[in-house]
Motif scaffolding. Structure first.
Motif, PDB file in Angstrom:
ATOM      1  N   GLU A 192      13.653  -2.720  -8.420  1.00 16.31           N
ATOM      2  CA  GLU A 192      14.586  -3.721  -7.926  1.00 16.31           C
ATOM      3  C   GLU A 192      13.885  -4.916  -7.293  1.00 16.31           C
ATOM      4  O   GLU A 192      14.281  -6.050  -7.506  1.00 16.31           O
ATOM      5  N   THR A 193      12.805  -4.628  -6.531  1.00 12.42           N
ATOM      6  CA  THR A 193      12.180  -5.749  -5.824  1.00 12.42           C
ATOM      7  C   THR A 193      11.091  -6.425  -6.659  1.00 12.42           C
ATOM      8  O   THR A 193      10.841  -7.609  -6.514  1.00 12.42           O
ATOM      9  N   LEU A 194      10.411  -5.660  -7.524  1.00 20.78           N
ATOM     10  CA  LEU A 194       9.268  -6.233  -8.258  1.00 20.78           C
ATOM     11  C   LEU A 194       9.508  -6.289  -9.765  1.00 20.78           C
ATOM     12  O   LEU A 194       8.619  -6.634 -10.524  1.00 20.78           O
ATOM     13  N   GLY A 195      10.689  -5.880 -10.202  1.00 26.73           N
ATOM     14  CA  GLY A 195      11.033  -5.967 -11.617  1.00 26.73           C
ATOM     15  C   GLY A 195      10.471  -4.841 -12.476  1.00 26.73           C
ATOM     16  O   GLY A 195      10.536  -4.897 -13.700  1.00 26.73           O
ATOM     17  N   GLY A 196       9.939  -3.807 -11.880  1.00 28.60           N
ATOM     18  CA  GLY A 196       9.418  -2.664 -12.648  1.00 28.60           C
ATOM     19  C   GLY A 196       8.508  -1.861 -11.748  1.00 28.60           C
ATOM     20  O   GLY A 196       8.108  -2.349 -10.685  1.00 28.60           O
ATOM     21  N   GLU A 197       8.176  -0.638 -12.153  1.00 30.03           N
ATOM     22  CA  GLU A 197       7.270   0.188 -11.345  1.00 30.03           C
ATOM     23  C   GLU A 197       5.902  -0.475 -11.330  1.00 30.03           C
ATOM     24  O   GLU A 197       5.472  -1.044 -12.334  1.00 30.03           O
ATOM     25  N   LYS A 198       5.231  -0.437 -10.210  1.00 33.64           N
ATOM     26  CA  LYS A 198       3.922  -1.085 -10.080  1.00 33.64           C
ATOM     27  C   LYS A 198       2.922  -0.100  -9.504  1.00 33.64           C
ATOM     28  O   LYS A 198       3.302   0.903  -8.896  1.00 33.64           O
ATOM     29  N   LYS A 199       1.653  -0.455  -9.623  1.00 37.95           N
ATOM     30  CA  LYS A 199       0.613   0.394  -9.031  1.00 37.95           C
ATOM     31  C   LYS A 199       0.397  -0.056  -7.585  1.00 37.95           C
ATOM     32  O   LYS A 199      -0.003  -1.194  -7.344  1.00 37.95           O
ATOM     33  N   PRO A 200       0.675   0.850  -6.626  1.00 39.07           N
ATOM     34  CA  PRO A 200       0.501   0.451  -5.224  1.00 39.07           C
ATOM     35  C   PRO A 200      -0.969   0.317  -4.858  1.00 39.07           C
ATOM     36  O   PRO A 200      -1.847   0.852  -5.533  1.00 39.07           O
TER      37      PRO A 200
ATOM     38  N   SER B 205       0.833  -1.196   0.000  1.00 44.94           N
ATOM     39  CA  SER B 205       0.000   0.000   0.000  1.00 44.94           C
ATOM     40  C   SER B 205       0.877   1.259   0.000  1.00 44.94           C
ATOM     41  O   SER B 205       1.978   1.271   0.569  1.00 44.94           O
ATOM     42  N   LEU B 206       0.348   2.313  -0.597  1.00 38.15           N
ATOM     43  CA  LEU B 206       1.070   3.590  -0.674  1.00 38.15           C
ATOM     44  C   LEU B 206       1.401   4.156   0.719  1.00 38.15           C
ATOM     45  O   LEU B 206       2.349   4.927   0.869  1.00 38.15           O
ATOM     46  N   VAL B 207       0.645   3.741   1.736  1.00 37.51           N
ATOM     47  CA  VAL B 207       0.908   4.268   3.080  1.00 37.51           C
ATOM     48  C   VAL B 207       2.293   3.804   3.577  1.00 37.51           C
ATOM     49  O   VAL B 207       2.895   4.426   4.452  1.00 37.51           O
ATOM     50  N   GLU B 208       2.807   2.726   2.956  1.00 35.18           N
ATOM     51  CA  GLU B 208       4.139   2.219   3.348  1.00 35.18           C
ATOM     52  C   GLU B 208       5.273   3.053   2.758  1.00 35.18           C
ATOM     53  O   GLU B 208       6.411   2.954   3.205  1.00 35.18           O
ATOM     54  N   TYR B 209       4.963   3.834   1.691  1.00 38.56           N
ATOM     55  CA  TYR B 209       6.052   4.518   0.988  1.00 38.56           C
ATOM     56  C   TYR B 209       6.770   5.559   1.857  1.00 38.56           C
ATOM     57  O   TYR B 209       7.872   5.967   1.541  1.00 38.56           O
ATOM     58  N   SER B 210       6.135   5.968   2.970  1.00 39.21           N
ATOM     59  CA  SER B 210       6.773   6.952   3.856  1.00 39.21           C
ATOM     60  C   SER B 210       8.090   6.418   4.421  1.00 39.21           C
ATOM     61  O   SER B 210       8.961   7.190   4.809  1.00 39.21           O
ATOM     62  N   GLN B 211       8.231   5.076   4.472  1.00 38.24           N
ATOM     63  CA  GLN B 211       9.472   4.517   5.030  1.00 38.24           C
ATOM     64  C   GLN B 211      10.697   4.904   4.202  1.00 38.24           C
ATOM     65  O   GLN B 211      11.819   4.910   4.704  1.00 38.24           O
ATOM     66  N   TYR B 212      10.469   5.232   2.921  1.00 39.46           N
ATOM     67  CA  TYR B 212      11.620   5.515   2.058  1.00 39.46           C
ATOM     68  C   TYR B 212      12.392   6.765   2.467  1.00 39.46           C
ATOM     69  O   TYR B 212      13.507   6.983   2.041  1.00 39.46           O
TER      70      TYR B 212
END
Ligand SMILES: CC(C)CCC[C@@H](C)[C@H]1CC[C@H]2[C@@H]3[C@@H](O)C=C4C[C@@H](O)CC[C@]4(C)[C@H]3CC[C@]12C
Length: 423
Positions: free
Chosen positions: A89-97, A35-42
């Motif tokens: 890197e982790t999913l092999g390409g940009e994905k829709k969160p 989920s996009l809510v996880e992206y804050s960790q970056y």
């Protein structure tokens, strides 16, 4: 339908799309189980660099505030690979969160892994404070070093003939309370390239600004493949004494250039550093991110992201479209029911750790804003405080049609009094 056919119909659907990313229905192989809510960790996967300004000692004749601005710029550059390339890197390409539901939360912590510094524990709290439009607010807090990064972001997207263009709304505020120094950071626009070719990736555009309360002002300009160096993810950052000095590039005190996803170099003054003779600034290839630790799903609260989305995420992992759809519908229907109850009771979903502040309530003579770091830093950087895209300056015509000045802020007491959610 074959994958290519599904992709073609997806491209057709986004060609006519404008605005809210949640309305975009993507084929299962382009969905991310996160989920996009996880992206804050970056923001904090290089926690040592985030906290570094607390440990800087004065060197030679260089003002210490400038040395700290260089350190903050380095930390910011270090966040970009995690923010914008980690799915490749982790999913092999940009994905829709996954599109977070209102009240969804994500929390975790970084332990102190340093050898010679006392970094202490750093925590992340992230909360979905709005669903339409989607807005995530977050805070990264290190109590030992009295350092807080807080911010929020929302995105608005539109499709051009070949790319999805995304504007970011919001900003980040970094406070070093022991140093009495603060920084405002703006979020760059971006676009998703490679959609037609079946392999989406992010390219950053235009610029980010970092404004320090000591006056120092960094502009980071982004270019994709081909402009400054012909290489992907290129940038050039210039650090100036203040906003006024930034009007002439020759006034730059330091210039940094390279690739944010690989290596960059720094040189004194305004000339472009050369990778053979100048000092390495940041090497993203040899500085692996430190991932945060998250509780096991069994120990999570039902509002915690990984627990709430578990069945949908598992369905995405096995690529079962019907199951994705039915599990998502359960969650969405539950949300709809909650909204109906609120409407009936004339009540509102109460945000857990963040509050929306209306800055238009305060007039210029209001001294309650004298110490507001967002107002003060925006003034120094001549940035708009209206709800325009992040980084728009205060004299831009983009301000003309916008009157609101609503910004999400962390309420530390709410988190300190939290009893249900454990980190
Ligand atoms: C594959 C594609 C066509 C689907 C659309 C995906 C789109 C919604 C995603 C793709 C990239 C995402 C960015 C992401 O790179 C990083 C960030 C930074 C983070 O701090 C805040 C969220 C944001 C802007 C993501 C938003 C959703 C994006 C645009």
């Amino acid at each position: 339908m074959t994958s290519a056919a599904t992709w073609t119909s997806f491209i057709k659907s986004i060609a006519s799309y404008n605005g809210d990313l949640s309305s975009l229905t993507a084929p299962p192989f382009i969905l991310s189980p996160t989920s996009l809510v996880e992206y804050s960790q970056y923001w904090s996967e290089h926690v040592d660099l985030l906290l570094e300004p607390n440990f800087i000692k004065k060197i030679d004749n260089e003002p210490i505030e400038l040395t700290r601005m260089i350190a903050v710029t380095k930390w910011f550059i270090s966040t970009l690979k995690s923010q914008y390339c980690s799915r490749n890197e982790t999913l092999g390409g940009e994905k829709k969160p996954l599109n977070p539901f209102l009240g969804e939360i994500f929390v975790g912590k970084w332990d102190d892994n340093s050898i010679n510094k006392n970094l202490g524990e750093t925590i992340l709290i992230s909360e979905q404070v709005s669903h339409h439009p989607p807005i995530t607010a977050y805070a990264v807090e290190n109590k030992l070093n009295n350092t807080i990064l807080e911010g929020y972001n929302g995105v608005r997207a539109s499709m051009s003939s070949t790319a999805l263009n995304v504007k970011q709304f919001g900003h980040a505020l970094l406070e070093f309370r022991n140093l009495n120094e603060n920084y405002l950071i703006t979020l760059p626009p971006l676009h998703i390239e490679g959609i037609l070719a079946f392999s989406p990736f992010v390219e950053l555009e235009q610029k980010s600004i970092i404004q320090s309360s000591a006056g120092y002002y960094t502009i980071i300009e982004y270019t994709g493949r081909g402009y400054f160096s012909g290489k992907k993810n290129s940038f050039k950052a210039r650090i100036f004494k203040n906003f006024n000095d930034s009007k002439k590039k020759e006034n730059a005190l330091y210039t940094i250039s390279g690739q944010w996803s690989e290596k960059s170099t720094i040189s004194k003054g305004s000339s472009t550093p050369s990778s053979s003779k100048d000092e390495i600034f940041f090497d993203a290839l040899n500085n692996k991110p430190q991932h945060l630790t998250v509780k096991s799903i069994d120990d999570q609260h039902p509002l915690e992201s990984r627990k709430a989305w578990l069945n949908v995420a598992n369905a995405i992992r096995i690529g079962d479209y019907d199951l994705i759809h039915s599990e998502k519908s359960k969650l969405e229907n539950n949300q709809r029911d909650l909204r109906k109850i609120e409407e009936k009771n004339n009540s509102k979903w109460s945000r857990r750790w963040f509050d929306e502040i209306d800055y238009s309530k305060f007039n210029n003579n209001d001294n309650s804003l004298e110490n507001d770091i967002f107002i003060n830093l925006s003034k120094l950087a001549h940035l708009s405080i209206k709800n325009v895209a992040s980084g728009v300056d205060d004299s831009s015509s983009k301000n003309d049609d916008v009157d609101t000045m609503l910004h999400w802020r962390f309420v530390p007491e709410n988190f300190d009094n939290e009893t249900e959610i454990k980190i």
